[in-house]
Motif scaffolding. Structure first.
Motif, short mmCIF file in Angstrom:
data_model
loop_
_atom_site.label_atom_id
_atom_site.label_comp_id
_atom_site.label_asym_id
_atom_site.label_seq_id
_atom_site.Cartn_x
_atom_site.Cartn_y
_atom_site.Cartn_z
N VAL A 248 19.62 -77.45 -54.23
CA VAL A 248 19.49 -78.70 -54.97
C VAL A 248 18.02 -79.13 -55.12
CG1 VAL A 248 20.00 -81.18 -54.92
CG2 VAL A 248 21.80 -79.53 -54.40
N ALA B 55 31.03 -78.43 -54.12
CA ALA B 55 30.47 -77.34 -54.94
C ALA B 55 31.34 -76.09 -54.89
CB ALA B 55 29.06 -77.02 -54.46
N SER C 38 29.63 -83.31 -56.67
CA SER C 38 29.28 -81.93 -57.00
C SER C 38 28.63 -81.24 -55.80
CB SER C 38 28.35 -81.88 -58.21
OG SER C 38 27.07 -82.41 -57.90
N MET C 39 27.89 -82.00 -54.99
CA MET C 39 27.29 -81.45 -53.78
C MET C 39 28.38 -81.16 -52.73
SD MET C 39 23.86 -81.19 -53.26
CE MET C 39 23.55 -81.80 -51.60
N LYS D 18 22.69 -75.70 -49.20
CA LYS D 18 22.90 -76.65 -50.29
C LYS D 18 21.61 -77.40 -50.62
CE LYS D 18 27.87 -77.63 -49.96
NZ LYS D 18 28.89 -78.69 -49.83
N ASP E 221 34.42 -80.02 -58.38
CA ASP E 221 33.00 -80.36 -58.38
C ASP E 221 32.56 -81.01 -59.69
OD1 ASP E 221 33.36 -78.06 -59.85
OD2 ASP E 221 31.88 -76.86 -58.76
N LEU F 30 25.91 -74.90 -57.60
CA LEU F 30 24.69 -75.65 -57.34
C LEU F 30 23.46 -75.03 -57.98
CD1 LEU F 30 25.21 -76.64 -53.59
CD2 LEU F 30 25.53 -78.06 -55.61
#
Length: 425
Positions: free
Chosen positions: A51, A320, A316-317, A47, A377, A78
């Motif tokens: 990002v 996801a 959203s993280m 992740k 998300d 992501l």
């Protein structure tokens, strides 16, 4: 050379074969590439890579039905701006399923298992912008199952092919109703323009506003060719007003959006991603602070935009690619495939102000065997209730009227169905 992330999702032990394929595809990517095996223990590391880096290409190796589908959804969620290439050296399950078509009776459990697996594997591949196969027979099988995605053999992959690869772009018709509350509408439009990366047309239907809304909308339409405005003399309600917008919408996706929302980064891209992941998905909605049912999350912040964006980014993280099926979503933000509307019809205009037209629509969608999904998300801030309290409308009274209409409609329908069932089997 492009910056790329190669992700090995399979648990296969064919290390030498994987290394060879990485070197082969890496020839067209260059040295600026990172390779990572997707394991349960390194999800957070992956992740962070997605990002913190802007990869032009994300290349997925060895994805299959036996992998966790959520992994692909997480990567796609992501890596919104990256071009996703799916390398598929083994589609034996899909090949077996197609080979069983004429050999086994339709009701055979084994065939059903393989057909279900074939469908899931196809949905995995639908996440991509380019599919690369090992041979021509695999290419033909995938072409029969998957539309609108380029599929090539490994020996057809060239630097030019990667350089010219573009992300799928799907236009959405956003339909928004207004009834006074001009400042609220302005903020919403600004939010759309700032946080929407997908292509869209904006259709605004005004339901008889008496403040500065009409003048604002006319200026908006004259300055932006992507905006269409319909002006009604009176408030004709949510259902009828949205239907006016649907009738002139030109896109394959319709999005019903209230004007009392604050949108967040990549909101529409992620809703579309969920909708496109499975042909059976007909309607998708986001999570929010103000609604009912499973869409509601525990947001305890204010209407401050910075707070909202920070919370949405963290959600959203954390979530996801986490999508889940529901029986209904609320119409304040509802993404609908146009084919669904063509099949089940538009909103029922018998429902005036007071709601329940979204419940009714969702029931018809489920009857048509489409899935309704919540994209966990995506967080959208919903103020809620402004169209009633600030326009002197009795929400409770209107709500009660529509509840009675809803019950009358669906109880009668249930009785009609029961009466058609024969007494003897």
């Amino acid at each position: 050379m492009a910056k790329a992330l190669i992700i090995i999702t399979s648990t296969t032990n064919k290390e030498k074969e994987i290394e060879y394929d990485i070197d082969l595809i890496g020839t067209f990517i260059g040295k600026e590439r990172t390779v990572i095996y997707f394991k349960d223990y390194n999800v957070i590391d992956l992740k962070k890579l997605l990002v913190e880096n802007e990869y032009e290409y994300i290349i997925i190796f060895y994805s299959s039905i036996f992998d966790n589908f959520d992994r692909l959804q997480m990567i796609r969620s992501l890596a919104i701006k990256s071009k996703l290439v799916m390398y598929c050296p083994d589609i034996s399950l899909m090949r077996t399923a197609q080979g069983l078509e004429d050999e086994i009776n339709e009701n055979n459990d084994l065939k059903g298992w393989y057909v279900l697996g074939e469908r899931v594997q196809s949905n995995i591949y639908r996440q991509s912008d380019l599919i690369v196969t090992k041979g021509s027979s695999d290419k033909e099988i995938l072409k029969r199952e998957i539309d609108n995605i380029e599929i090539i053999e490994i020996n057809e992959l060239t630097q030019e092919k990667l350089d010219n690869l573009s992300k799928k772009r799907i236009k959405v018709s956003i339909i928004m109703l207004t009834f006074n509350q001009c400042k609220l509408t302005q903020k919403c439009v600004e939010s759309i323009k700032k946080y929407t990366g997908s292509e869209y047309e904006l259709i605004v239907v005004d339901n008889g506003s008496e403040d500065d809304t009409k003048e604002y909308l006319e200026q908006l339409q004259s300055s932006d060719p992507g905006v269409k405005v319909i002006i009604n003399k009176t408030n004709i309600g949510f259902a009828r007003g949205n239907n006016q917008g649907i009738q002139i919408a030109k896109s394959a996706y319709i999005l019903l959006l209230n004007n009392d929302v604050i949108l967040t980064d990549n909101w529409l891209e992620r809703l579309l991603m969920c909708a496109q992941s499975d042909p059976c998905i007909g309607v998708v909605g986001p999570c929010t602070n103000n609604a009912v049912g499973q869409q509601v999350v525990a947001y305890d912040g204010s209407a401050n935009n910075l707070e909202i964006q920070k919370y949405a980014h963290l959600e959203s993280m954390k979530n996801a690619g986490a999508w889940f099926s529901v029986h209904r979503i609320i119409g304040f933000c509802m993404l609908i495939k146009k084919e669904v509307i063509e099949k089940v019809g538009m909103l029922d205009e018998r429902f005036g102000p007071g709601g329940y037209e979204d419940y009714d629509f969702c029931l018809r969608v489920k009857q048509a065997r489409y899935k309704i999904m919540v994209a966990n998300d995506v967080f959208i801030y919903h103020i809620g209730g402004q169209g009633y309290s600030n326009n002197n409308l009795d929400y409770d009274k209107l709500r009660c009227q529509n509840v009675n209409l809803f019950v009358e409609k669906w109880v009668k329908k249930a009785l009609e169905i029961i009466e058609r069932i024969p007494d003897k089997a």
